[in-house]
Design a protein around this motif. Sequence first.
Motif, PDB file in Angstrom:
ATOM      1  N   ALA A  78       3.837   3.668   7.300  1.00  0.00           N
ATOM      2  CA  ALA A  78       4.916   2.820   6.779  1.00  0.00           C
ATOM      3  C   ALA A  78       6.035   3.683   6.193  1.00  0.00           C
ATOM      4  CB  ALA A  78       4.372   1.853   5.733  1.00  0.00           C
ATOM      5  N   TRP A  79       5.678   4.763   5.519  1.00  0.00           N
ATOM      6  CA  TRP A  79       6.690   5.686   4.997  1.00  0.00           C
ATOM      7  C   TRP A  79       7.485   6.293   6.142  1.00  0.00           C
ATOM      8  CZ3 TRP A  79       8.592   6.046   0.330  1.00  0.00           C
ATOM      9  CH2 TRP A  79       7.820   5.641  -0.760  1.00  0.00           C
ATOM     10  N   PHE A  80       6.789   6.643   7.232  1.00  0.00           N
ATOM     11  CA  PHE A  80       7.484   7.211   8.386  1.00  0.00           C
ATOM     12  C   PHE A  80       8.436   6.184   9.005  1.00  0.00           C
ATOM     13  CE2 PHE A  80       8.025   8.029  12.879  1.00  0.00           C
ATOM     14  CZ  PHE A  80       8.516   9.326  12.851  1.00  0.00           C
ATOM     15  N   ASN A  81       7.952   4.946   9.173  1.00  0.00           N
ATOM     16  CA  ASN A  81       8.821   3.908   9.730  1.00  0.00           C
ATOM     17  C   ASN A  81      10.023   3.655   8.834  1.00  0.00           C
ATOM     18  OD1 ASN A  81       7.417   3.516  12.088  1.00  0.00           O
ATOM     19  ND2 ASN A  81       6.238   1.784  11.320  1.00  0.00           N
TER      20      ASN A  81
ATOM     21  N   GLU B 194       8.936  13.122   3.978  1.00  0.00           N
ATOM     22  CA  GLU B 194       8.127  14.020   3.149  1.00  0.00           C
ATOM     23  C   GLU B 194       6.939  13.285   2.544  1.00  0.00           C
ATOM     24  OE1 GLU B 194      11.103  15.640   0.540  1.00  0.00           O
ATOM     25  OE2 GLU B 194      11.734  17.127   2.031  1.00  0.00           O
ATOM     26  N   ASN B 195       7.151  12.036   2.105  1.00  0.00           N
ATOM     27  CA  ASN B 195       6.033  11.232   1.596  1.00  0.00           C
ATOM     28  C   ASN B 195       5.002  10.985   2.688  1.00  0.00           C
ATOM     29  OD1 ASN B 195       6.755  10.929  -1.076  1.00  0.00           O
ATOM     30  ND2 ASN B 195       7.860   9.023  -0.742  1.00  0.00           N
ATOM     31  N   ALA B 196       5.479  10.658   3.873  1.00  0.00           N
ATOM     32  CA  ALA B 196       4.562  10.408   4.991  1.00  0.00           C
ATOM     33  C   ALA B 196       3.712  11.641   5.280  1.00  0.00           C
ATOM     34  CB  ALA B 196       5.345   9.987   6.233  1.00  0.00           C
TER      35      ALA B 196
ATOM     36  N   ASP C 174       0.852  -1.193   0.000  1.00  0.00           N
ATOM     37  CA  ASP C 174       0.000   0.000   0.000  1.00  0.00           C
ATOM     38  C   ASP C 174       0.885   1.239   0.000  1.00  0.00           C
ATOM     39  OD1 ASP C 174      -1.825   2.037   0.361  1.00  0.00           O
ATOM     40  OD2 ASP C 174      -2.626   1.278   2.259  1.00  0.00           O
ATOM     41  N   GLU C 175       1.115   1.788  -1.174  1.00  0.00           N
ATOM     42  CA  GLU C 175       2.029   2.933  -1.296  1.00  0.00           C
ATOM     43  C   GLU C 175       1.480   4.212  -0.670  1.00  0.00           C
ATOM     44  OE1 GLU C 175       0.942   4.411  -5.818  1.00  0.00           O
ATOM     45  OE2 GLU C 175       2.565   2.972  -5.519  1.00  0.00           O
ATOM     46  N   ARG C 176       0.235   4.191  -0.235  1.00  0.00           N
ATOM     47  CA  ARG C 176      -0.358   5.375   0.411  1.00  0.00           C
ATOM     48  C   ARG C 176      -0.404   5.231   1.934  1.00  0.00           C
ATOM     49  NH1 ARG C 176      -1.666   9.161  -2.486  1.00  0.00           N
ATOM     50  NH2 ARG C 176      -3.203  10.014  -1.052  1.00  0.00           N
TER      51      ARG C 176
ATOM     52  N   ARG D 286       3.036  14.154   3.187  1.00  0.00           N
ATOM     53  CA  ARG D 286       2.119  14.365   2.051  1.00  0.00           C
ATOM     54  C   ARG D 286       0.901  13.455   2.140  1.00  0.00           C
ATOM     55  NH1 ARG D 286       6.692  15.451  -1.105  1.00  0.00           N
ATOM     56  NH2 ARG D 286       7.077  13.265  -1.520  1.00  0.00           N
ATOM     57  N   LEU D 287       1.119  12.266   2.704  1.00  0.00           N
ATOM     58  CA  LEU D 287       0.019  11.308   2.814  1.00  0.00           C
ATOM     59  C   LEU D 287      -0.803  11.495   4.082  1.00  0.00           C
ATOM     60  CD1 LEU D 287       1.941   8.189   1.493  1.00  0.00           C
ATOM     61  CD2 LEU D 287       0.059   9.399   0.337  1.00  0.00           C
ATOM     62  N   GLY D 288      -0.472  12.508   4.863  1.00  0.00           N
ATOM     63  CA  GLY D 288      -1.302  12.856   6.009  1.00  0.00           C
ATOM     64  C   GLY D 288      -0.759  12.435   7.366  1.00  0.00           C
ATOM     65  N   TYR D 289       0.463  11.928   7.438  1.00  0.00           N
ATOM     66  CA  TYR D 289       1.035  11.548   8.710  1.00  0.00           C
ATOM     67  C   TYR D 289       1.337  12.778   9.528  1.00  0.00           C
ATOM     68  CZ  TYR D 289       3.565   8.645  12.042  1.00  0.00           C
ATOM     69  OH  TYR D 289       3.968   7.988  13.175  1.00  0.00           O
ATOM     70  N   ARG D 290       0.775  12.876  10.721  1.00  0.00           N
ATOM     71  CA  ARG D 290       0.913  14.090  11.523  1.00  0.00           C
ATOM     72  C   ARG D 290       1.448  13.838  12.925  1.00  0.00           C
ATOM     73  NH1 ARG D 290       0.792  16.046   7.190  1.00  0.00           N
ATOM     74  NH2 ARG D 290      -0.909  17.184   6.263  1.00  0.00           N
ATOM     75  N   THR D 291       1.831  12.625  13.250  1.00  0.00           N
ATOM     76  CA  THR D 291       2.328  12.334  14.591  1.00  0.00           C
ATOM     77  C   THR D 291       3.774  12.745  14.714  1.00  0.00           C
ATOM     78  OG1 THR D 291       1.144  10.274  14.174  1.00  0.00           O
ATOM     79  CG2 THR D 291       2.026  10.553  16.327  1.00  0.00           C
TER      80      THR D 291
END
Length: 168
Positions: A136-139, A158-160, A130-132, A162-167
């Motif tokens: 996982a991008w953050f990890n 940056e991908n994380a 799941d590329e979105r 862009r995909l909405g990761y806010r933690t």
Amino acid sequence: LPDLLDEAAIPKEAVDAEDLLEIGIAYMGIQRFEQATDTFERAARFADDDGVRQEAWVNKGAAHSELAAVAESNEMAEWDAAIGAFREAIHIDDDSEHAATAENNLAHALWAFGTDGEALEHAERAIEIDERFAEAWFNRAFFLNERGLAEQALESVENAIRLGYRTA
């Protein structure tokens, strides 16, 4: 209720595994992680549907991870149990929505267990599924940074974002 369930006494078709999942999630919500692990294991055992079975194993791993995070002793046993549950979930179907979560959670559990060489591979596998998947991008960024690959880590962060990761 989950403590009363016994395969010998109750026929499999009389148990609603999805209801057991909900009970396990409720246990997680009130931080009763030991009861949650038992409930999720029962849900996996009684489930006829692979998706429900896989979700139960992923949640069982998450409950073990929570136990490890709050444990004062025996922490490694909980991480080991979490790793086993995530691997079981992946074994059921290695290309589903739940598999991406299992791969990502497995990456974190492996890192916490001290097996960080394998952790990056599983974070990347979660992204392949799941590329979105922002977490996982953050990890992946975290594990790359641990290896001294700051530029690649920054791209992953940056991908994380862009995909909405806010933690934090």
